[in-house]
Design a protein around this motif. Structure first.
Motif, short mmCIF file in Angstrom:
data_model
loop_
_atom_site.label_atom_id
_atom_site.label_comp_id
_atom_site.label_asym_id
_atom_site.label_seq_id
_atom_site.Cartn_x
_atom_site.Cartn_y
_atom_site.Cartn_z
N VAL A 58 -39.88 13.18 -39.03
CA VAL A 58 -39.87 13.75 -37.65
C VAL A 58 -38.51 14.52 -37.67
CG1 VAL A 58 -39.26 12.81 -35.35
CG2 VAL A 58 -41.20 11.88 -36.87
N ALA A 71 -40.87 7.77 -34.51
CA ALA A 71 -40.50 7.05 -35.87
C ALA A 71 -40.38 5.63 -35.88
CB ALA A 71 -39.21 7.78 -36.24
N VAL A 74 -44.25 4.47 -35.67
CA VAL A 74 -44.94 4.81 -36.89
C VAL A 74 -44.57 3.42 -37.80
CG1 VAL A 74 -44.76 6.09 -39.04
CG2 VAL A 74 -44.95 7.25 -37.13
N CYS A 75 -43.41 3.06 -37.99
CA CYS A 75 -43.08 2.03 -38.80
C CYS A 75 -43.49 0.84 -38.30
CB CYS A 75 -41.49 1.90 -39.07
SG CYS A 75 -41.01 3.31 -39.99
N ALA A 82 -41.23 6.39 -42.26
CA ALA A 82 -40.77 7.55 -41.37
C ALA A 82 -39.48 8.01 -41.63
CB ALA A 82 -40.93 7.02 -40.03
N LEU A 84 -36.49 10.48 -40.24
CA LEU A 84 -36.08 10.88 -39.18
C LEU A 84 -34.78 11.67 -39.26
CD1 LEU A 84 -36.13 11.17 -36.09
CD2 LEU A 84 -34.94 9.01 -35.96
N VAL A 103 -36.84 2.68 -40.40
CA VAL A 103 -36.84 4.11 -40.45
C VAL A 103 -35.68 4.75 -41.12
CG1 VAL A 103 -36.71 6.10 -39.05
CG2 VAL A 103 -37.91 4.30 -37.96
N THR A 105 -33.24 7.61 -42.25
CA THR A 105 -32.67 8.52 -41.19
C THR A 105 -31.67 9.47 -42.29
OG1 THR A 105 -32.40 6.82 -39.68
CG2 THR A 105 -31.27 8.87 -39.29
#
Length: 194
Positions: A58, A71, A74-75, A82, A84, A103, A105
């Motif tokens: 994302v 995100a 999704v997880c 995911a 992000l 997530v 990141t």
């Protein structure tokens, strides 16, 4: 990546064509296939309903939403990983909000090597999730088999006045004599007496 028998389905969610094209170069078909794209959170959610993905990337912000909740969802709702990507000035705040959901990141701009390492990390996490899913399915099958066998025992006790030990021995002996599983014998008993 080293030769592998599995490929990872990827969904790239980004409004920026340049990000999509750059990310596509990091996703060789030998490792990542299919690779789909969505330009908004709404389009991504529709894509996620149509098929399952191993990795969802994302690139925030998106035209209809920031992308952070996507995100997280999704997880929470799948076994996919995911990734992000957010502007560097927002990184600390967004990271603190999404890390507890699993997530991954990254701050933008980022290098191709960091992106590649992050994708490989997500692949490793996906394999771990896959093994956990297989173990869970195996445990669920065993529980279902135990339920069937217990149901068959109960029917033998009820219909043939056997003791529990006799019913247990009967099922085991039938399985051995007929070279079938105890589950198959139990299913046959259930069909006969239920």
């Amino acid at each position: 990546m080293v030769f592998q028998e599995r490929t990872y389905a990827v969904l790239i969610v980004s409004a920026a064509e340049k990000f999509i094209s750059t990310t596509m170069t990091l996703l060789p078909m030998t490792d990542y296939y299919p690779v789909d794209t969505a330009k908004s959170v709404g389009a991504a959610r529709r894509a996620l309903l149509e098929r399952s993905y191993d990795i969802v990337i994302v690139n925030a912000p998106l035209p209809d939403d920031f992308g952070m909740q996507l995100a997280i969802d999704v997880c929470n709702d799948s076994a996919a990983g995911a990734l992000l990507l957010v502007k560097s000035e927002l990184y600390d705040d967004v990271y603190a909000r999404v890390v507890e959901f699993g997530v991954l990141t990254l701050s933008k701009p980022t290098s191709q090597s960091v992106m590649t390492q992050s994708l490989r990390t997500l692949c490793a996490m996906r394999e771990r999730m896959r093994r956990a899913e297989e173990k869970q399915a195996s445990v669920e099958e065993k529980i279902e088999e135990i339920r069937l066998i217990n149901h068959a025992k109960w029917l033998l006790i009820q219909c043939l006045s056997m003791t529990e030990a006799d019913a247990h021995r009967y099922i085991e002996k039938q399985a051995m004599d007929t070279r079938r599983s105890k589950r198959a014998v139990a299913e046959n008993i259930i069909k006969t007496y239920d």
